[in-house]
Design an enzyme around this catalytic site. Structure first.
Site, PDB file in Angstrom:
ATOM      1  N   GLU A 135      37.562  54.179  45.188  1.00 54.23           N
ATOM      2  CA  GLU A 135      38.786  54.270  44.613  1.00 54.23           C
ATOM      3  C   GLU A 135      38.654  55.720  43.877  1.00 54.23           C
ATOM      4  O   GLU A 135      37.909  55.734  42.920  1.00 54.23           O
ATOM      5  CB  GLU A 135      39.432  53.322  43.826  1.00 54.23           C
ATOM      6  CG  GLU A 135      40.890  53.728  43.262  1.00 54.23           C
ATOM      7  CD  GLU A 135      41.387  52.388  42.600  1.00 54.23           C
ATOM      8  OE1 GLU A 135      40.791  51.626  42.172  1.00 54.23           O
ATOM      9  OE2 GLU A 135      42.522  52.517  42.486  1.00 54.23           O
ATOM     10  N   ALA A 277      35.618  49.164  35.587  1.00 56.73           N
ATOM     11  CA  ALA A 277      35.219  48.324  36.889  1.00 56.73           C
ATOM     12  C   ALA A 277      36.110  48.537  38.093  1.00 56.73           C
ATOM     13  O   ALA A 277      36.902  49.143  38.066  1.00 56.73           O
ATOM     14  CB  ALA A 277      35.155  46.917  36.431  1.00 56.73           C
ATOM     15  N   ASN A 280      36.968  45.984  44.320  1.00 54.78           N
ATOM     16  CA  ASN A 280      36.715  46.103  45.856  1.00 54.78           C
ATOM     17  C   ASN A 280      36.520  44.538  46.304  1.00 54.78           C
ATOM     18  O   ASN A 280      36.078  43.582  45.779  1.00 54.78           O
ATOM     19  CB  ASN A 280      35.007  46.555  45.992  1.00 54.78           C
ATOM     20  CG  ASN A 280      34.898  47.668  45.327  1.00 54.78           C
ATOM     21  OD1 ASN A 280      35.518  48.715  45.344  1.00 54.78           O
ATOM     22  ND2 ASN A 280      33.935  47.775  44.246  1.00 54.78           N
ATOM     23  N   HIS A 312      40.765  41.164  34.815  1.00 54.89           N
ATOM     24  CA  HIS A 312      41.633  42.375  35.373  1.00 54.89           C
ATOM     25  C   HIS A 312      41.259  42.354  36.723  1.00 54.89           C
ATOM     26  O   HIS A 312      42.097  42.414  37.743  1.00 54.89           O
ATOM     27  CB  HIS A 312      41.387  43.431  34.503  1.00 54.89           C
ATOM     28  CG  HIS A 312      42.210  44.663  35.157  1.00 54.89           C
ATOM     29  ND1 HIS A 312      43.221  45.062  34.489  1.00 54.89           N
ATOM     30  CD2 HIS A 312      41.796  45.515  36.118  1.00 54.89           C
ATOM     31  CE1 HIS A 312      43.847  46.121  35.412  1.00 54.89           C
ATOM     32  NE2 HIS A 312      42.952  46.556  36.200  1.00 54.89           N
ATOM     33  N   GLU A 313      39.802  42.544  37.251  1.00 55.49           N
ATOM     34  CA  GLU A 313      39.259  42.773  38.475  1.00 55.49           C
ATOM     35  C   GLU A 313      39.713  41.666  39.194  1.00 55.49           C
ATOM     36  O   GLU A 313      39.843  41.693  40.569  1.00 55.49           O
ATOM     37  CB  GLU A 313      37.970  43.380  38.466  1.00 55.49           C
ATOM     38  CG  GLU A 313      37.517  44.550  37.594  1.00 55.49           C
ATOM     39  CD  GLU A 313      38.283  45.647  37.812  1.00 55.49           C
ATOM     40  OE1 GLU A 313      39.019  45.885  38.656  1.00 55.49           O
ATOM     41  OE2 GLU A 313      38.685  46.172  36.530  1.00 55.49           O
ATOM     42  N   HIS A 316      43.366  41.503  40.625  1.00 51.00           N
ATOM     43  CA  HIS A 316      43.635  42.406  41.525  1.00 51.00           C
ATOM     44  C   HIS A 316      43.289  41.843  42.906  1.00 51.00           C
ATOM     45  O   HIS A 316      44.048  42.354  43.977  1.00 51.00           O
ATOM     46  CB  HIS A 316      42.624  43.667  41.408  1.00 51.00           C
ATOM     47  CG  HIS A 316      42.997  44.851  40.689  1.00 51.00           C
ATOM     48  ND1 HIS A 316      44.364  45.323  40.575  1.00 51.00           N
ATOM     49  CD2 HIS A 316      42.369  45.598  39.665  1.00 51.00           C
ATOM     50  CE1 HIS A 316      44.521  46.293  39.566  1.00 51.00           C
ATOM     51  NE2 HIS A 316      43.300  46.534  39.284  1.00 51.00           N
ATOM     52  N   GLU A 335      48.289  48.415  38.974  1.00 52.36           N
ATOM     53  CA  GLU A 335      47.536  48.673  37.705  1.00 52.36           C
ATOM     54  C   GLU A 335      48.262  48.167  36.432  1.00 52.36           C
ATOM     55  O   GLU A 335      48.063  47.339  35.688  1.00 52.36           O
ATOM     56  CB  GLU A 335      47.197  49.998  37.366  1.00 52.36           C
ATOM     57  CG  GLU A 335      46.010  50.683  38.346  1.00 52.36           C
ATOM     58  CD  GLU A 335      44.604  49.513  38.298  1.00 52.36           C
ATOM     59  OE1 GLU A 335      44.470  48.839  37.357  1.00 52.36           O
ATOM     60  OE2 GLU A 335      43.901  49.796  39.293  1.00 52.36           O
TER      61      GLU A 335
END
Ligand code: TRP
Ligand code: ZN
Length: 875
Positions: A135, A277, A280, A312-313, A316, A335
């Site tokens: 990204e 971070a 993926n 957070h990750e 996603h 985001e």
């Protein structure tokens, strides 16, 4: 590279050959070709990795445009289709492939040099580990590809490499095959069944240690969890991250009904990383800073950072991966929403009121200045030169505030209906911000027509209030006005929809009434309330229900009343921050008599110190003075040194007059044993604050007190708060403690980062000289972004030093940006904004800052990243 850039230019940029092309949101068109299936083969090596890509091609619609693949810093060794070589040519950051056929499989051979890759984008080496960061546009540094988020592909990845160098081989999805290969090599095949854009591709190979665990999803499916680090020592520091991961997985099921969708979830911690971070699919890659934490090496803020970023990750996986972005202008779709989700998670796991105040503090420190400066942009930008420059506090944090307002307007149950509709409707798609708003409108039953302006208008709305009382009718009238200053490219602004949680507080008893959400959606609006016998005090924007600045007529007595009585923690905090800000500004202006009197302020602080109902974290939050940057932001012409001096003087006053109170609470907190509970964390925070006030107050034993806490500490929070206070003192114990700290942690990069930061953030009279020396310290390197941020982020965040009249602060930052731009432009460009606010300073400072920007702009071969930020900052 130069060629590519020249050809990339539009008429717009062609007028200035120095300027990269501008990409516009209005120009969006779907890709000419899709690549539904990708098979990648990697022959791994640190100095050379061979990549073979088999791409299944699919023409999108009825056209005869040739296949165009995005490329950056890599060109194919050859391209084959059905056993025949194809020819290609370079054109403006792409290769145009002749004779590519829809339905065919194109095979591309490439060679990349990971250990030469200092940009940390694409495939790179970090301490003998190979890893990727794709990204936003890093995948095209590995192979030529339709490298845009609306091209979704199913990936199969075969990786092969030396067993000893790369015992662990990881990619997205699940392991389908592995075994020995020629010589001392082995291989692994990973398959990810979920179609994804290339920015979510990841690969990691190295000698890594796993901390393993498992999670059972709400429908009973088992998930193998692993966190990979480089050593047993680091692996022992992954427990908090693992707990955060499991808590996040459960929370997303309970709060959003979202279940994990693979049998594996892997996390890898990497020391060299441009950001926090990366989400993926099935293989999150983290900056070590947001994974490693234990009592001895991480402070309480670090623990919270790990929890928040892991969440957070993980979040996603739905808000970003299952539903992704159509194009990079939609970045806030994933985001903003994901920040809102991680903020809500952390609020549920910890003290919600304290978390809210912290989030507002971050927004005001990082986003409000952005909104008020030359880099202002809407949360959904209209144009960009380099997308990496738009991973901003506006897209992330203001984006989260916009989602929060929709949740507030809808109420929790209806908001959930809206997000359910969004996830169900767009699962597997590349969506837009507009898709999200429509789903919330339909799912929650709201009309968000005018609300959409939050996506298109930049700037922080300014609200003024006027409260009047009519004794005859017992009526209170609240008149609100909103305005929004012009921002670059936007001169005319329309009134926004602003949900303001409001209450009226009785001026005697402190009782609250008329609690409501007032929706301001016109330039000026009045609201009336009846049944009053006396004029109440206004409590507005409670809980910070809207990301706006509220200006009310100055009334220290009313603010003090709110500090004593408001039952909304944020409003209470806000009232005290306003009192303190006004007090510091009045002092700078030589008009102290217009602000709260010293005796009243001391009495207020004394009452808060003694209030037994307050949790310690909230007490510390209330008693912390507004930051120097926050106060200077309120000035028409910023005076960083004057504000610094006035704020220091106020700290001294409060430290001295309340010395007994600080000492008493310090002793009380010092007896609380270490734990990671909210209560124990609050106690450590209060303890550090009390110590800082005792030092500011000039206590005779200040240095000794700090040193003793430092030496006796059984955790990093206490050790660091003591050292931080001591670092500002001109005392032999300072040097003693700093070198003890260094010796103890030499070799632990994350803690040595703290050692750099603390010295660069100090108020020691020789701080500038300390920073100058630290640049040449053997442990300083420009190749590690964490280390650069530790030193130069601290410099830029220490206003009294950064804005030193000598201009040395600007010069040091400028030297670093120029040097770093040559190797890591993405990280270099992130240091431009502090220089970009030159218009808000006096002519001398502003001139020095402008000259610094000019010096950067004049550099030959300056990156697209830094060029965009500098050109926009110069205006
Ligand atoms: N998507 C990542 C996040 O918010 C951000 C990110 C990680 C990133 N690494 C990056 C963005 C490199 C740009 C470049 O969690
Ligand atoms: Zn994110």
């Amino acid at each position: 590279m130069a060629d590519i850039r020249q050809q990339d230019m539009t008429a717009d940029a062609a007028t200035n050959p120095q300027q990269p092309a501008v990409i516009y949101r209005k120009d969006y068109a779907p890709p000419g070709w899709y690549i539904p299936k990708v098979a990648l083969e990697f022959m791994l090596g640190l100095s050379e990795t061979k990549v073979t890509a088999h791409l299944t091609l699919q023409r999108n619609g009825d056209h005869d445009r040739p296949l165009a693949l995005d490329v950056d810093n890599v060109l194919p060794d050859s391209i084959m289709q059905n056993g025949q070589p194809l020819t290609w040519r370079e054109e403006g950051g792409q290769i145009i492939v002749d004779g590519a056929a829809s339905g065919a499989v194109l095979t591309i051979y490439c060679t990349v040099q990971p250990d030469q890759n200092t940009t940390l984008m694409g495939l790179y080496a970090s301490n003998a580990m190979l890893c990727t960061q794709c990204e936003a546009e890093g995948f095209r540094r590995i192979i030529p590809f339709v490298d845009r988020p609306d091209n979704l592909s199913v990936y199969t990845v075969r990786m092969q490499g030396d067993k000893a160098a790369f015992p662990v081989l990881l990619s997205n999805g699940e392991l389908t095959e592995s075994g020995d290969a020629d010589g001392d090599q082995h291989y692994a095949v990973w398959h990810d069944p979920w179609p994804k854009p290339s920015y979510l591709f990841a690969l990691v190979a190295g000698d890594l240690v796993a901390n393993r665990d498992s999670f059972t999803t709400m429908s009973g499916k088992p998930v193998d969890l692993a966190i990979y680090t480089r050593s047993e020592e680091d692996s022992a520091r992954t427990g908090h991250a693992m707990k955060a991961l499991k808590d996040s997985m459960r929370w997303d099921e309970q709060v959003y009904g979202r279940e994990y969708d693979l049998g594996v979830f892997n996390i890898v911690a990497v020391s060299d990383f441009n950001m926090g971070a990366m989400e993926n699919k099935g293989l999150n890659v983290f900056n070590t800073r947001y994974i490693l934490a234990d009592q001895d090496t991480a402070n309480d803020g670090d623990f919270d950072g790990v929890e928040g970023v892991v969440a957070h990750e993980y979040f996603h996986n739905w808000s970003g991966n299952r539903v992704t972005c159509r194009d990079w202008f939609q970045l806030s779709l994933k985001e903003g929403f994901t920040v809102f989700r991680d903020q809500s998670f952390s609020a549920d796991m910890n003290s919600a009121p304290v978390k809210r105040i912290e989030d507002v503090r971050i927004l005001r420190a990082a986003q409000f200045p952005e909104d008020a400066g030359p880099l202002a942009h809407p949360i959904r930008p209209d144009s960009y030169m380099e997308i990496s420059n738009f991973y901003t506090a506006t897209v992330y944090n203001k984006g989260a505030e916009i989602i929060r307002m929709m949740a507030t307007l809808a109420g929790p149950d209806n908001f959930r209906k809206g997000t359910d509709l969004y996830f169900d409707r767009h699962d597997g798609e590349a969506a837009t911000c507009e898709d999200f708003v429509v789903a919330i409108e339909q799912g929650a039953g709201l009309d968000l027509s005018q609300f959409r302006l939050w996506y298109s208008q930049a700037g922080t709305p300014q609200i003024t209030t006027n409260l009047s009382f009519d004794a005859d009718s017992g009526t209170v009238t609240l008149t609100l006005k909103q305005s929004l200053a012009p921002t670059p490219g936007q001169t005319e602004k329309k009134p926004m929809v602003i949900p303001l949680k409001t209450a009226l507080i009785d001026a005697d008893s402190g009782t609250k009434s008329h609690e409501d959400i007032l929706v301001l959606d016109q330039a000026e609006q009045s609201f009336t309330f009846t049944g009053f016998t006396a004029k109440p005090v206004l409590s507005i924007n409670r809980g910070f229900s809207a990301p706006v600045t509220v200006h009310s007529p100055s009334d220290p007595a009313a603010l003090a009343h709110l500090v004593r009585h408001d039952d909304d923690s944020f409003a209470r905090y806000e009232a005290l921050q306003k009192l303190l800000t006004e007090r510091i500004l009045a002092d700078v202006a030589g008009a102290s008599d217009t602000a709260i009197a010293d005796a009243d302020l001391v009495a207020l602080f004394g009452a808060l110190l003694a209030d037994e109902r307050l949790e310690e974290a909230m007490r510390a939050e209330l008693l912390t003075l507004p930051s120097e940057n926050f106060v200077t932001e309120q000035q028409a012409v910023m005076q960083p040194l004057k504000v610094h001096a006035a704020r220091q003087a106020l700290r001294t006053l409060l430290g001295q007059t309340l010395a007994d109170g600080w000492r008493a609470i310090y002793k009380r907190m010092a007896s609380v044993p270490f734990a990671l509970s909210g209560a124990a964390k609050g106690a450590r925070r209060m303890k550090g604050l009390a110590l800082a006030y005792l030092v500011a107050g000039g206590a005779d034993d200040a240095a000794q007190l700090c040193y003793d806490q430092f030496a006796a500490a059984d955790n990093m929070t206490d050790r660091q708060s003591a050292l931080m206070s001591l670092a500002s003192l001109d005392d032999p114990l300072r040097e003693k403690a700093l070198s003890a700290f260094y010796d103890r942690y030499q070799g632990n990069a994350l803690v040595i980062d703290k050692w750099f930061s603390m010295q660069a953030l100090s108020t020691h009279p020789d701080c500038m000289a300390h920073i100058t020396a630290l640049r040449g310290h053997p442990d300083f390197t420009l190749s590690n972004p964490n280390r650069v941020r530790a030193l130069y982020g601290a410099l830029a965040g220490n206003p009294a030093v950064f804005h030193d009249p000598s201009g040395q602060g600007y010069a040091m930052l400028t030297d670093m940006i120029i040097a770093l731009d040559a190797t890591n432009p993405q990280t270099a460009a992130r240091f431009i904004p502090p220089l970009g606010r030159w218009q808000r300073y006096d002519d001398k400072r502003g001139g020095q800052m402008r000259a610094a920007l000019e010096r950067i702009r004049a550099v030959d071969g300056l990156s697209k990243d830094t060029t965009e930020q500098v050109v926009k900052s110069l205006g």
